[in-house]
Design an enzyme around this catalytic site. Structure first.
Site, PDB file in Angstrom:
ATOM      1  N   CYS A   1       0.831  -1.197   0.000  1.00 29.06           N
ATOM      2  CA  CYS A   1       0.000   0.000   0.000  1.00 29.06           C
ATOM      3  C   CYS A   1       0.869   1.251   0.000  1.00 29.06           C
ATOM      4  CB  CYS A   1      -0.931  -0.025   1.228  1.00 29.06           C
ATOM      5  SG  CYS A   1      -1.982   1.432   1.328  1.00 29.06           S
TER       6      CYS A   1
ATOM      7  N   CYS B   1      -0.387   4.146   2.059  1.00 27.37           N
ATOM      8  CA  CYS B   1      -0.239   3.959   3.519  1.00 27.37           C
ATOM      9  C   CYS B   1       1.215   4.181   3.939  1.00 27.37           C
ATOM     10  CB  CYS B   1      -0.626   2.543   3.947  1.00 27.37           C
ATOM     11  SG  CYS B   1      -2.170   1.944   3.289  1.00 27.37           S
ATOM     12  N   ASP B   2       2.151   3.604   3.195  1.00 32.26           N
ATOM     13  CA  ASP B   2       3.539   3.530   3.665  1.00 32.26           C
ATOM     14  C   ASP B   2       4.520   4.418   2.902  1.00 32.26           C
ATOM     15  OD1 ASP B   2       2.680   1.586   5.444  1.00 32.26           O
ATOM     16  OD2 ASP B   2       3.095  -0.058   4.061  1.00 32.26           O
TER      17      ASP B   2
END
Ligand code: NAP
Length: 304
Positions: A130, A133-134
């Site tokens: 992701c 997300c990261d």
């Protein structure tokens, strides 16, 4: 007889349970592994409001403690079959059968794996599924994105604002993703922000404590080269966890179709989070879906 059985104890299922329990409903969550869903394997969550930084497992634990402290029942059993068409819904697990007036499906989706050496060991240590997300963890770093669909191309565009350099590794020389995204990628290639590594497969992820490099095999030349990278974003598709919900309408990619109130094609069956045909798949949107669904569920139960 439960008012609602929630299948899946991720952020969407837990939020739906929280809202339903607070409105006095008898709720059961069924979960086959551990609470939290994909949150649990996310090292750093930096886009969930209220926390500038929290690890996914801690966020999952907080959510779980919150729902169990108000009396939501959670049973850890694997749902193997469902009879959803009648007024009474029947949910069969590997151990028992449960009945409810309605069902909320929040089983999530699973990222496809590369299935290469080092991938599992270094997941959350540089291997990520992701980018939104990261990605922010890799400011001014060198990263690789794997895949040739829209997700991988969008991941590259997103990461181009964060990382120093991106290798886009695709197993063919044509992209499956939209032409407009490919054009943008090619512009970034000209600026040497992105390097295309085509006709190539990642064959190993290297690193001790965290990712330090990947080995890439070129299918045309049969050469293998090592690229030094700080992270690998795997974007080779996802599989929604829907195999036990055969009767529900799905979209072309297998995601369960819901309306804006999280109703599915079957009366009394609601769905949200990553398993549904939502546009964005994040913790915050999964929670939002759970809250929206609780409203629809309460309306349904009022007329039951
Ligand atoms: P996808 O379209 O299925 O693309 C997966 C990509 O990964 C393909 O290029 C595929 O290569 C490659 N791949 C699959 N298995 C692989 C493996 N084992 N090793 C290496 N490469 C592998 O998946 P997606 O990009 O996640 O998109 C899913 C759906 O959501 C698509 O319909 C997409 O259009 C949609 N989506 C839309 C948007 C948007 O409209 N903004 C954004 C994201 C996603 P091949 O091409 O060779 O098969």
């Amino acid at each position: 007889m439960y008012d609602c059985i929630i299948i899946g104890c991720g952020p969407s299922g837990m939020t739906c349970a929280l809202y339903l329990k607070r409105s006095g409903k008898k709720v059961l969550i069924l979960e086959r592994s551990m609470p939290g869903g994909q949150m649990v394997i996310t090292t750093n969550v930096e886009n969930y409001p209220g926390f500038s930084h929290i690890d996914g497992a801690s966020l999952a634990t907080s959510m779980f403690e919150q729902i169990t402290s108000i009396g939501v029942e959670v049973i850890f059993e694997d749902v193997i079959a469902c009879d959803l068409k009648g007024k009474v819904k029947r949910v069969k697990t590997d151990k028992n059968q449960y009945e409810s007036k309605c069902v909320y499906i929040a089983t999530g989706a699973t990222s496809r794996l590369l299935n290469v050496e080092g991938e599992k060991r270094l997941t959350s240590k540089g291997v990520s599924y992701c980018a939104t997300c990261d990605g922010a963890l890799y400011k001014e770093k060198v990263v690789a994105v794997v895949g040739g669909g829209n997700t991988s191309l969008e991941d590259c565009l997103y990461l181009s604002n964060v990382a120093k350099k991106i290798y886009l590794i695709h197993r063919r020389d044509e992209f499956r993703g939209d032409e407009i995204l490919v054009k943008r990628i090619k512009e970034l290639e000209k600026q040497e922000k992105i390097e295309l590594v085509l006709n190539s497969q990642v064959v190993e992820v290297l690193g001790d404590e965290k990712v330090s490099a990947i080995k890439v095999f070129n299918k045309i030349t049969s050469n293998t080269k090592t690229l030094d990278v700080d992270a690998v974003f795997v974007a080779i598709g996802r599989t929604p966890d829907t195999e036990i919900f055969g009767d529900l309408k799905r979209d072309d990619y297998g995601y369960i179709v819901v309306d804006e109130n999280k109703k599915t094609s079957i009366l009394g069956v609601f769905c949200g989070g990553d398993v549904s045909n939502t546009h964005l798949r994040q913790i915050v949107t999964a929670c939002g879906d759970g809250a929206t669904a609780s409203l629809s569920i309460n309306e349904y139960l009022a007329k039951y």
